[in-house]
Design an enzyme around this catalytic site. Structure first.
Site, mmCIF file in Angstrom:
data_model
loop_
_atom_site.group_PDB
_atom_site.id
_atom_site.type_symbol
_atom_site.label_atom_id
_atom_site.label_comp_id
_atom_site.label_asym_id
_atom_site.label_seq_id
_atom_site.Cartn_x
_atom_site.Cartn_y
_atom_site.Cartn_z
ATOM 1 N N GLU A 420 1.330 -1.549 -0.394
ATOM 2 C CA GLU A 420 -0.002 -0.094 0.593
ATOM 3 C C GLU A 420 0.638 1.606 -0.157
ATOM 4 O O GLU A 420 0.186 2.527 0.050
ATOM 5 C CB GLU A 420 -1.451 0.179 0.893
ATOM 6 C CG GLU A 420 -0.710 -0.258 2.983
ATOM 7 C CD GLU A 420 -2.000 -0.414 3.503
ATOM 8 O OE1 GLU A 420 -2.347 0.112 3.243
ATOM 9 O OE2 GLU A 420 -0.979 -0.037 5.105
ATOM 10 N N CYS A 491 -7.505 -5.704 -1.273
ATOM 11 C CA CYS A 491 -7.888 -5.432 0.284
ATOM 12 C C CYS A 491 -8.949 -4.429 -0.164
ATOM 13 O O CYS A 491 -9.365 -4.296 1.744
ATOM 14 C CB CYS A 491 -7.431 -5.911 1.175
ATOM 15 S SG CYS A 491 -5.673 -5.358 1.845
HETATM 16 C C1 PEP Z 1 -5.939 -0.129 1.720
HETATM 17 O O1 PEP Z 1 -4.701 1.188 2.076
HETATM 18 O O2 PEP Z 1 -6.367 -0.148 1.127
HETATM 19 C C2 PEP Z 1 -6.502 -0.989 3.383
HETATM 20 C C3 PEP Z 1 -6.940 -1.735 2.946
HETATM 21 O O3 PEP Z 1 -6.098 -0.734 4.616
HETATM 22 P P1 PEP Z 1 -6.788 0.103 5.253
HETATM 23 O O4 PEP Z 1 -8.188 1.253 4.269
HETATM 24 O O5 PEP Z 1 -7.687 -0.284 6.568
HETATM 25 O O6 PEP Z 1 -6.008 1.297 4.963
HETATM 26 MG MG MG Z 2 -4.034 1.108 4.444
#
Ligand code: PEP
Ligand code: MG
Length: 559
Positions: A420, A491
């Protein structure tokens, strides 16, 4: 010629967040009460009664919101309860009462106390800054109560309508009836805003960042396509009605879809759910999902003052594992910091917390927190039908991945990392080499690649995972996974977009994890196309110049 010209309808575009097509006249929310001008000071003798008049009004508003929370479910109920909490917040009430006791009439005191808190929330940034909309919504409700006016917000229409607004307070969105509000378009708000989250839960087609919304008057018939992000103003009625009928046919296919996920020619694509605790995992298990692709553990502990003991953590993780006996469950270690600070994690003040000590970076200063969480996951895995996979958030380098993997392996856990941070995507080959799987977090990957805050409503066009830069980073990651023979999942919210899901599959992604409510639409869309079509769609998307062109090219490629 002139009759042809008159049939060309204006099309407004925004960021699509909840797919679905609706055709109905537009309605706008009612006016909010005007903020009171500062008047003369109240005589001493009236101040106590005025303070009581204010607190009665605030508590009445809180009570009504609480009542609505108890009738709603899921995210809508949580948002209403949180807004009720603001209306009965002791500090906010105390500040307003103090102003009244020093002479301000109740209306002026509410407005002034709210602005004090709004300033403070804005300075704190992140999730707190997002609550400013909620706070001002509470202010308007209390003002209306004091002035004896109807509670502001969205009036209940007498016929199905498409709601256009500058922005919607979460409490407004949470109370919408999907039979009467058949589409939503807001000028502000991003894909991860509260409006988007609740619209998704209610299944109302929704577009945010619809910058031209203000050009459409109440009563104008429009066709809103929440999958494409378009609002067609005064379309030919027959055409619009047939688009709605086609969308309903697709919706029936979605309702009929049963897992496991696969393309029409049988290539498996695991459709998984994002969860935050045992209850949400059990709800997800009632849908057609095969497991959990992202368990956001930090969300389970947002209100905890102290770190939960290893045994307590283990019991919680085991609840999620047991919701999918023998199925896949991916547990993410605490992603504390930035917009999700945890009280029991030592967050020093940072001017730029999204780029600060969050996620795996916390382990540098406090290694014990991660060690105890991994111990708890290992304890939860002990005796379970299938061992969970474990992944770390915010990995930027291969060295971080190596160190995390070693700690997991020492506990016989299967290690993975989230991709990410753009640096990790660009060096995906060396990161993938260290672990057994990776999962792409498109929310943060988009925010960091585009240098655009995911919470910002003004930047919604940039925080769009269809941006070519984001698609290229995903492609690099998927290719690295394929070369190493290791699974690559997605995700982030991108996995909840049925059209983009086909692109992700074409890029080589083997699992898609999203809100459980979005899973069937994703599974049905992927199930309607071949793997080769997904590959053509992926090529077309990556070659496109911008998100809109990418969506159109993919629609053509998928036929
Ligand atoms: C994302 O950054 O895409 C992720 C799934 O994590 P979060 O949304 O919890 O930061
Ligand atoms: Mg994230």
């Amino acid at each position: 010629m002139s009759s042809q010209q008159s049939t060309v309808a204006t099309v407004l575009t925004g960021t699509p967040v909840v797919p679905g097509v609706a055709y109905a006249p537009v309605m706008w929310p009612g006016e909010r009460p005007e903020l009171p001008a500062t008047g003369p000071d109240l005589p001493e003798a009236e101040r106590e009664a005025e303070a009581a008049r204010f607190s009665t009004a605030a508590l009445a508003v809180a009570g009504r919101l609480r009542e609505r929370a108890s009738q709603a479910t899921g995210a809508a109920s949580e948002v209403l309860a949180a807004t009720a909490g603001l209306a009965s917040d002791k500090a906010w009430i105390g500040t307003a009462e103090k102003l009244i006791r020093s002479g301000s009439p109740a209306e002026g005191a509410v407005a002034a106390a709210t602005e004090q808190f709004a300033d403070m929330f804005t300075k704190l940034g992140g999730l707190m800054a997002e609550r400013v909309t909620d706070l001002r919504d509470v202010r308007d409700r209390v003002l209306a109560e004091l002035l004896g006016r109807p509670e502001p917000g969205v009036p209940v229409p007498t016929a199905p309508s498409i709601l256009l607004a500058d922005d919607l307070a979460p409490a407004d969105t949470a109370g919408l009836d999907p039979a009467l509000i058949v589409g939503i378009g807001t000028r502000l708000g991003g894909p991860t805003s509260h409006t988007a989250i609740i619209a998704r839960q209610l299944g109302i087609p929704c577009i945010v960042g619809l910058t031209q919304a203000g050009t459409v008057d109440a009563g104008t018939p429009v066709l809103l396509d929440g999958g494409e992000g378009t609002v067609t103003v005064e379309p030919p009625a027959a055409e619009a009605e047939s688009r709605v009928a086609e969308a309903q046919r697709l919706a029936t296919e979605v309702a009929r879809w049963r897992g496991p996920g696969r393309t029409s020619d049988g290539a498996p694509v695991a459709i998984l759910a994002n969860v935050q605790d045992g209850a949400s995992a059990r709800t997800a298990a009632e849908r057609q999902v095969e497991g959990v692709g992202l368990f956001r553990t930090e969300l389970a502990f947002l209100n905890r003052a102290d770190e939960p003991a290893v045994a307590e953590q283990a019991a919680l993780y085991r609840e999620v594992i047991d919701a999918f006996p023998g199925g896949k469950v991916v547990i993410r270690t605490l992603d504390a910091g930035s917009d999700k600070p945890l009280k029991f994690v030592d967050h020093a003040h940072e001017d730029n917390p999204a780029l600060g000590v969050r996620g795996i970076r916390i382990a540098e200063g406090d290694p014990g927190l991660l060690e105890r969480q991994l111990d708890a996951i290992a304890a939860a895995a002990d005796g379970a039908e299938a061992s969970p996979w474990v992944m770390a958030p915010m990995i930027a380098t291969a060295a971080e991945a190596r160190s995390f993997a070693a700690q997991c392996r020492a506990r016989s856990l299967t290690p993975g990392v989230m991709i990410e941070v753009p640096a990790a995507a660009l060096c995906a080959d060396s990161v993938v080499a260290e672990v057994d799987f990776v999962s792409i977090g498109t929310n943060d990957l988009t925010q960091y690649a585009m240098a655009a805050d995911r919470m910002s409503s003004e930047l919604a066009a940039l925080t769009d995972p269809w941006q070519p830069a984001v698609l290229r980073l995903i492609k690099i990651t998927a290719e690295a996974g394929a070369a190493a023979g290791k699974p690559v999942g997605v995700c982030g919210e991108a996995a909840a977009d049925p059209l983009l899901a086909c692109v992700l599959v074409g890029l080589g992604v083997s699992s898609l994890s999203c809100a459980a409510g979005a899973a069937a639409a994703v599974g049905a869309r992927v199930g309607a196309v071949t793997l080769q079509q997904c590959r053509w769609a992926a090529e077309a998307a990556v070659a496109a110049a911008d998100p809109q062109a990418a969506r159109e090219a993919v629609r053509r490629a998928l036929g």
